[in-house]
Every structure is written in structure tokens, then in C-alpha cells.
Write an enzyme that holds these catalytic residues in place. Structure first.
Site, mmCIF file in Angstrom:
data_model
loop_
_atom_site.group_PDB
_atom_site.id
_atom_site.type_symbol
_atom_site.label_atom_id
_atom_site.label_comp_id
_atom_site.label_asym_id
_atom_site.label_seq_id
_atom_site.Cartn_x
_atom_site.Cartn_y
_atom_site.Cartn_z
ATOM 1 N N LYS A 17 0.881 -1.172 0.000
ATOM 2 C CA LYS A 17 0.000 0.000 0.000
ATOM 3 C C LYS A 17 0.917 1.221 0.000
ATOM 4 C CE LYS A 17 -1.728 2.995 2.226
ATOM 5 N NZ LYS A 17 -1.658 4.494 1.981
ATOM 6 N N PRO A 18 1.175 1.828 -1.194
ATOM 7 C CA PRO A 18 2.063 2.993 -1.230
ATOM 8 C C PRO A 18 1.351 4.230 -0.693
ATOM 9 C CG PRO A 18 1.166 2.584 -3.416
ATOM 10 C CD PRO A 18 0.658 1.473 -2.524
ATOM 11 N N THR A 26 0.301 6.994 13.409
ATOM 12 C CA THR A 26 -0.315 5.997 12.530
ATOM 13 C C THR A 26 0.131 4.591 12.902
ATOM 14 O OG1 THR A 26 -0.421 7.613 10.732
ATOM 15 C CG2 THR A 26 -0.615 5.283 10.125
ATOM 16 N N GLY A 27 1.410 4.445 13.253
ATOM 17 C CA GLY A 27 1.926 3.143 13.663
ATOM 18 C C GLY A 27 1.164 2.560 14.829
ATOM 19 N N CYS A 37 13.084 10.637 7.859
ATOM 20 C CA CYS A 37 12.858 10.264 9.255
ATOM 21 C C CYS A 37 14.149 10.264 10.068
ATOM 22 C CB CYS A 37 12.174 8.897 9.338
ATOM 23 S SG CYS A 37 12.979 7.658 8.322
#
Length: 451
Positions: A144-145, A204-205, A256
């Protein structure tokens, strides 16, 4: 500008992709490791043959300068090369048994279908770093890009097909921002998915971890960072400035592992800030990623620009000084000036949360213990950097920094051979290196008795 149109998949398409991966899994997992290796190697070769076109896709959909995009494609392809080699090195064990009529065998087998959810800032490399390991282990994948950058994932799919990767082994589910929550939930809850690998924000994680808990899936998470960059009095200031420029402003600060907080010791603080400002003004050029002299492309969207502005305004309102930059670039749209702030304190927003933009805040400190305390105060720990020429200090600080990756007198640490990942709320597991394939393997113990 609109580049093109792709499918906007939803929950139904995500479930179909999972089924396709599951159905292809048995045959792919049973292939001899050498055959998987050969196909991954061919995929790598096709990436190199098409590297210019792949790089232009990244620059078009992501905005990063073409030179950086070309570097990403080489980096991205290197993971397919690495894991093509690692596929043949998934070794089991024979363990001496306590009973003479038994033998203890340990096998390593693919976990099954892996859901791979990737971010927009490295739209090619974040896929191959995960997918290369998964396919080498014998797993199949559903990718899922990010909604901002689906074209790189689809281009990789076309090359996988040309490389002889069978249908159903590499699946792509592009979707809009509106469909993302539903697709993400399917990939984390479908019982046919055995493993979830995600790179993105910590917030989100945590949502994905909750979804994955329902079926106790294997997970690896590469989440947000807040990297400190410490410059001690003993440092070579010129080298520190060069490292700071590379670490902070790559991809316009949208990585990141890029530095988010500069901590500079009192004795060399003024010299560092002066030289850093001159380097920013001399070496960084904002513009279209397709312009050869550009080093700083646009930010990904208006929301990203607003966050940089918010962090600068908050810092200035509390006494920080703008040394260079500080505002939207004259090009308009999502372009922002590379910015350096001094007189920064730990109470300011830019030192408390990740900016993800071209903002470098500098905090002055006095002692080594103070710097380590500030660096470790964050609840995340992905990367950290420091410059020192004192061997004893190098050992002390490298061991005490609460991060998964440390750059000592280096501003760029990522490589295919190195384990990539963080501690605290920066994630779970490691990617790349010899450790990366373990994330996609189950250990099975076989007790062979009656001998």
C-alpha cells in the site's frame, strides 16, 4: 500539477490483493532459494537499466531533486541485490539433544503474506527494503504505497513482472487519502495476512499496531524520529558543518533520520552557527527538482509548509533568532527557504516534535551530560549524530544515546549492509542488513525421536 491517474482501491480491492498473495504464496515459498535469488537479481538489473526513468518518476511525484532521486534508485535497487544474495543464506540449525534417541532440528520458514505500507518521502527505497527481504524469505506481499506517491510502486510492479516474479507475489493497492484508513485496516486485520511492515508516523503506527493485535500478527515498525546532532568542543567544526548540511537538508528535511535538533557546545557554538549559515546560503539552491542546480525541492504539500511556519513562529515568539531563511520561498507554492535558528531552548515546539522540513534549530549547551540528557529526553529514538575527536567521549556518547542508529562524525548513516530501525516509540524490528530477512521468517522446531 496532475501527473496522471491511478486506481483508487478500497477495502474490497485490498482483500482481493491479500487473497491473490495468499494463493501465490505456496508456490513462491516452495521455489528453491536459488530461483528466488535469480529473479530478485533480475529485478535489480532491470531497475539499473531503467534508473533514469525511475528517478524522473520520483522527482515528478515527490519533488526531490533529480540527483537525489537518482541516488534513491541506486539505493533502492541495492536492497534487491542484497536480499537476492541473502535468500540463499537462510540457515537452520541442528542442536545437540539431551536424549540419545532424539535429534533437534530448527527450520526457518516464510511467515506468509506480508502487508507493506510505505511513505512518500522514499517512494522506491522503502518498498524494496521491505519487499526484497520478504520475497527472499519466500513470502508474498501486498504493497500500500503513500497516496502522494503511487507511481513508483506501480513502476516497480511493472519491472517485477518483467523480471519473472509470478503474478500474485508482488501486489500494489494504490488508494486515496479517503480510502487509506479502510485499506490499512483490512491489511492489518485480514486473517490471511501474517505480517505487517510499516514506515511512517508514530501516531499511525500505533493505530496499525492496535489493528494487528486482534489477530496477533508479526509487525515491524519504522516510525518517527527526532534526531539530535551534537557538536562537542573537540569536534572538527568544518566537518561538523558539512555533516549537518547533509543530514538536515537532504530531501528538504523530509527524512525520518534527518537532524531535528542541533546541540552545540558553548566553546564552538558561535563559530559553528556562522559557518553553518554561510554553508546554507552558499550551497543550497531552492527550485524545481528537474533543474540541475537545485538541491532543495518543494515540500510535499501545504500542510507541511504550515508546520514549518508554525515551528518558526513559535520559536521566534519565545526569543529564537532567525540566522538565515525563515519564510516561504519567492517561488511560492510548497517551496520554503532553508532556515537556521539560534538562541533556541528546549521549551520551543521545534525541539519537542519532528518538523519534517528545512528548519535547523540550534541549542547551546555546556556539558556532555547536559547534551545527553537533552538528546535522550524524547520519547522516540531513531537516529542520532555527534561530532567529537575525543576517543573516550566517542565511546561514552555512542553507548549512552538512546537511538537505534548513531552517526559518529558522519551525517548520513543509511546503507544496505546496516540494520535500520529505532528504539522507544521509533519502532520495532530492523530492516536491511543480514538482520532484515529475519523479520519475514518463522522459526520451527522439529523434534525427531525414536532413533
Amino acid at each position: 500539477e496532475e501527473l496522471g491517474r491511478v486506481a483508487d482501491c478500497g477495502a474490497a480491492e485490498a482483500r482481493a490483493a491479500v487473497r491473490a498473495a495468499h494463493e501465490a504464496g505456496a508456490a513462491w515459498g516452495r521455489l528453491p532459494a536459488k530461483e528466488r535469488s535469480v529473479r530478485l537479481r533480475r529485478w535489480y538489473e532491470l531497475m539499473l537499466e531503467n534508473k533514469e526513468e525511475l528517478a524522473r518518476i520520483i522527482t515528478a511525484e515527490n519533488g526531490k531533486p533529480l540527483k537525489e532521486a537518482q541516488g534513491e534508485i541506486l539505493y533502492s535497487a541495492s536492497f534487491l541485490e542484497w536480499f537476492a544474495e541473502e535468500a540463499r543464506r537462510v540457515y537452520g540449525d541442528v542442536i545437540p539433544a539431551s536424549a540419545k534417541d532424539r535429534r533437534i532440528l530448527v527450520l526457518k520458514q516464510p511467515v506468509g503474506v506480508a502487508a507493506v505500507i510505505t511513505p512518500w518521502n522514499f517512494p522506491s527505497a522503502m518498498i524494496t527494503r521491505k519487499v526484497g527481504a520478504a520475497l527472499a524469505a519466500g513470502c508474498t506481499v501486498v504493497v500500500k504505497p503513500a497516496e502522494d506517491t503511487p507511481l513508483s510502486a506501480l513502476a516497480l510492479g511493472e519491472l517485477a513482472n518483467q523480471a519473472g516474479i509470478p503474478a500474485g507475489v508482488y501486489n500494489v493497492v494504490p488508494c486515496s487519502r479517503q480510502q487509506t484508513p479502510a485499506v490499512g485496516e483490512v491489511l492489518c486485520t485480514d486473517p490471511l495476512v501474517a505480517k505487517v511492515s510499516f514506515t511512517g508516523s508514530t501516531a499511525t503506527g500505533k493505530i496499525l499496531l492496535k489493528h494487528a493485535a486482534g489477530t496477533v500478527k508479526r509487525v515491524s515498525m519504522e516510525l518517527g524520529g527526532h534526531a539530535p546532532f551534537i557538536v562537542f568542543d573537540s569536534a572538527n567544526v568544518d566537518r561538523a558543518v558539512a555533516g549537518a548540511l547533509a543530514s538536515k537538508y537532504r530531501n528538504s528535511g523530509q527524512t525520518c533520520v534527518c537532524t531535528n535538533r542541533f546541540l552545540v557546545q558553548k566553546g564552538i557554538h558561535d563559530e559553528f552557527v556562522e559557518k553553518f549559515a554561510k554553508a546554507i546560503e552558499r550551497e543550497l539552491h531552492v527550485g524545481s527538482g528537474f533543474d540541475a542546480k537545485t538541491t532543495q525541492g518543494p515540500l510535499i504539500n501545504e500542510k507541511a509548509v504550515e508546520k514549518v511556519e508554525r515551528h518558526i513562529n513559535d520559536a521566534v515568539s519565545q526569543g529564537a533568532s532567525v540566522v538565515t531563511g525563515g519564510k516561504r520561498h519567492s517561488l511560492g507554492k510548497n517551496f520554503f527557504e532553508p532556515t537556521l535558528l539560534s538562541n533556541v531552548t528546549t521549551k520551543m515546539l521545534c525541539t519537542q516534535e519532528e518538523t519534517f522540513g528545512p528548519l535547523a534549530p540550534v541549542i547551546k549547551f555546556e556539558t556532555e551530560a547536559e547534551a545527553i540528557a537533552i538528546a535522550n529526553a524524547a520519547n522516540v529514538g531513531l537516529a542520532g549524530y555527534f561530532y567529537s575527536q575525543d576517543p573516550a567521549q566517542i565511546w561514552r556518547v555512542a553507548e549512552q544515546l538512546e537511538v537505534g542508529m548513531v552517526g559518529v562524525n558522519e551525517g548520513i548513516v543509511s546503507s544496505v549492509e546496516s540494520p535500520f530501525g529505532g528504539v522507544k516509540q521509533s519502532g520495532l524490528g530492523r530492516e536491511g542488513s543480514k538482520y532484515g530477512i529475519d523479520e519475514y521468517l518463522e522459526i520451527k522446531y522439529v523434534c525427531f525421536g525414536g532413533l
